[in-house]
Write an enzyme that holds these catalytic residues in place. Structure first.
Site, short mmCIF file in Angstrom:
data_model
loop_
_atom_site.label_atom_id
_atom_site.label_comp_id
_atom_site.label_asym_id
_atom_site.label_seq_id
_atom_site.Cartn_x
_atom_site.Cartn_y
_atom_site.Cartn_z
N HIS A 56 41.52 35.46 33.72
CA HIS A 56 41.99 36.11 34.96
C HIS A 56 40.79 36.30 35.92
O HIS A 56 40.44 37.44 36.29
CB HIS A 56 42.59 37.47 34.56
CG HIS A 56 43.40 38.17 35.61
ND1 HIS A 56 42.92 38.47 36.86
CD2 HIS A 56 44.67 38.65 35.56
CE1 HIS A 56 43.87 39.12 37.54
NE2 HIS A 56 44.94 39.23 36.77
N ASP B 12 50.41 37.05 45.27
CA ASP B 12 50.55 37.15 43.81
C ASP B 12 51.48 36.03 43.38
O ASP B 12 52.70 36.18 43.37
CB ASP B 12 51.10 38.54 43.46
CG ASP B 12 50.92 38.87 41.97
OD1 ASP B 12 50.60 37.94 41.20
OD2 ASP B 12 51.11 40.03 41.60
N GLU C 40 43.34 32.06 38.47
CA GLU C 40 43.44 32.27 37.03
C GLU C 40 43.97 31.02 36.32
O GLU C 40 45.02 30.49 36.69
CB GLU C 40 44.38 33.45 36.77
CG GLU C 40 43.98 34.67 37.57
CD GLU C 40 45.08 35.72 37.66
OE1 GLU C 40 45.88 35.84 36.71
OE2 GLU C 40 45.17 36.41 38.69
O1 TA6 Z 1 47.47 37.91 37.79
C1 TA6 Z 1 48.07 38.64 38.79
C2 TA6 Z 1 48.46 40.00 38.25
O2 TA6 Z 1 49.34 39.84 37.16
C3 TA6 Z 1 49.04 40.83 39.39
O3 TA6 Z 1 50.44 40.91 39.36
C4 TA6 Z 1 48.29 42.14 39.30
O4 TA6 Z 1 48.99 43.14 38.70
C5 TA6 Z 1 47.01 41.73 38.60
O5 TA6 Z 1 47.30 40.67 37.75
C6 TA6 Z 1 46.13 42.77 37.97
O6 TA6 Z 1 46.65 43.30 36.82
P1 TA6 Z 1 45.92 44.48 36.06
O7 TA6 Z 1 46.78 44.77 34.87
O8 TA6 Z 1 44.56 43.98 35.68
O9 TA6 Z 1 45.84 45.63 37.04
#
Ligand code: TA6
Length: 279
Positions: free
Chosen positions: A157, A200, A257
């Site tokens: 990520h 997103d 990601e």
């Molecule tokens: O990868 C995108 C995502 O899933 C978003 O929807 C957002 O929530 C982000 O990751 C961050 O997630 P986190 O759980 O690290 O706050």
């Protein structure tokens, strides 16, 4: 802990969290042993930090570190209300299995304390292998060491540093994406791919090479073993509501990601590897 090579020293991020600082002829990098979370990577040939780390990132173990490269496994996104988003290995201690200085890079291999947890029945061995050199290779291998087939999702990520999100373009993506804020409606990837609000998106086109273009520099991201690329920026309103993000932090980051979001099935004794190469 194993004997560390000359390029690595241990640094303290908090009472709870130690990190490894790598300084070799090619790059500097810092890797938190909590979550095997890469916090920074700066190649020496251009001295440009590739990763964004929030100034308000928490190192108290209460949640995943905001920025760098969180390892999401064995699911991606939210599973249900009881289970934490993006799986449970990004919020546990990892162990350093090996670390060596090679001719062109320093290589580290880490494994989490456990791969078992509520929400996942597979018997898996998980390894994160990181090569710090002129480029950075981040490789997440999932081996089925049980007797039953399992299916998993995962993501590297990565939060990339940008000078100014308003002057940033993502190049190399095309086709349809699914939009999370709009209830997963599908849209055509914009061209040029610019950023003007909350983003997103799950791009189901597993292209191998994309780049983040800024006015003076580009960061190149190569991906392998994935079925999707996820592109995320929370933008102003969500950033303001996050306890671990500066109100303006969204202007300095873009997540691209390398992900498995559609479920990858691993048979007994098989290994699946997700790889991101950053340059
Ligand atoms: O990868 C995108 C995502 O899933 C978003 O929807 C957002 O929530 C982000 O990751 C961050 O997630 P986190 O759980 O690290 O706050």
């Amino acid at each position: 802990m194993i004997t560390l090579p000359a390029s690595i020293r241990v640094v303290n991020k908090s009472e709870l969290i130690d990190a490894l600082h790598i300084d070799n002829p090619y790059a500097h990098a810092t890797i938190s042993l909590w979550g095997a979370h890469i916090l920074s990577y700066t190649p020496k040939h251009d001295s440009r930090e590739r990763l964004f780390l929030s100034e308000k990132a928490l190192f108290d173990g209460s949640k995943s570190i905001r920025g760098g490269i969180p390892v999401c496994w064995p699911w991606f996104g939210s599973r249900d209300d009881e289970l934490q988003a993006h799986g449970y290995v990004r919020t546990q201690p990892w162990q350093l299995l090996s670390a060596t200085d090679e001719t062109d890079y320093t290589e580290l291999m880490l494994s989490p304390e456990t791969t078992q947890g509520a929400g996942f029945d597979g018997i898996a061995e998980l390894r994160l292998t990181i090569r710090i050199g002129k480029t950075m290779h981040v490789s997440l291998s999932t081996k089925n060491v049980g007797e039953e087939t399992f299916t998993y999702n995962a993501a590297l990520h990565s939060y990339f540093a940008v000078d100014d999100i308003y002057h940033t373009e993502l190049k190399g993506l095309s086709g349809i994406y699914s939009d999370k804020p709009l209830n997963w409606a599908e849209f055509e990837t914009p061209s040029p791919y610019l950023f003007t609000g909350e983003t997103d998106r799950v791009h189901l086109n597993p292209v191998e090479k994309v780049s983040i273009k800024q006015s003076n520099a580009s960061t190149v991201i190569q991906s392998y073993g994935h079925d999707s690329l996820v592109v995320w920026n929370p933008w102003s309103e969500i950033a303001t509501s996050m306890i671990d993000m500066d109100n303006d932090g969204y202007q300095k980051m873009l997540c691209v990601e390398t992900a498995v979001t559609q479920g990858f099935t691993v048979n007994p004794q098989q290994t699946h590897t997700l790889l991101q190469v950053i340059s």
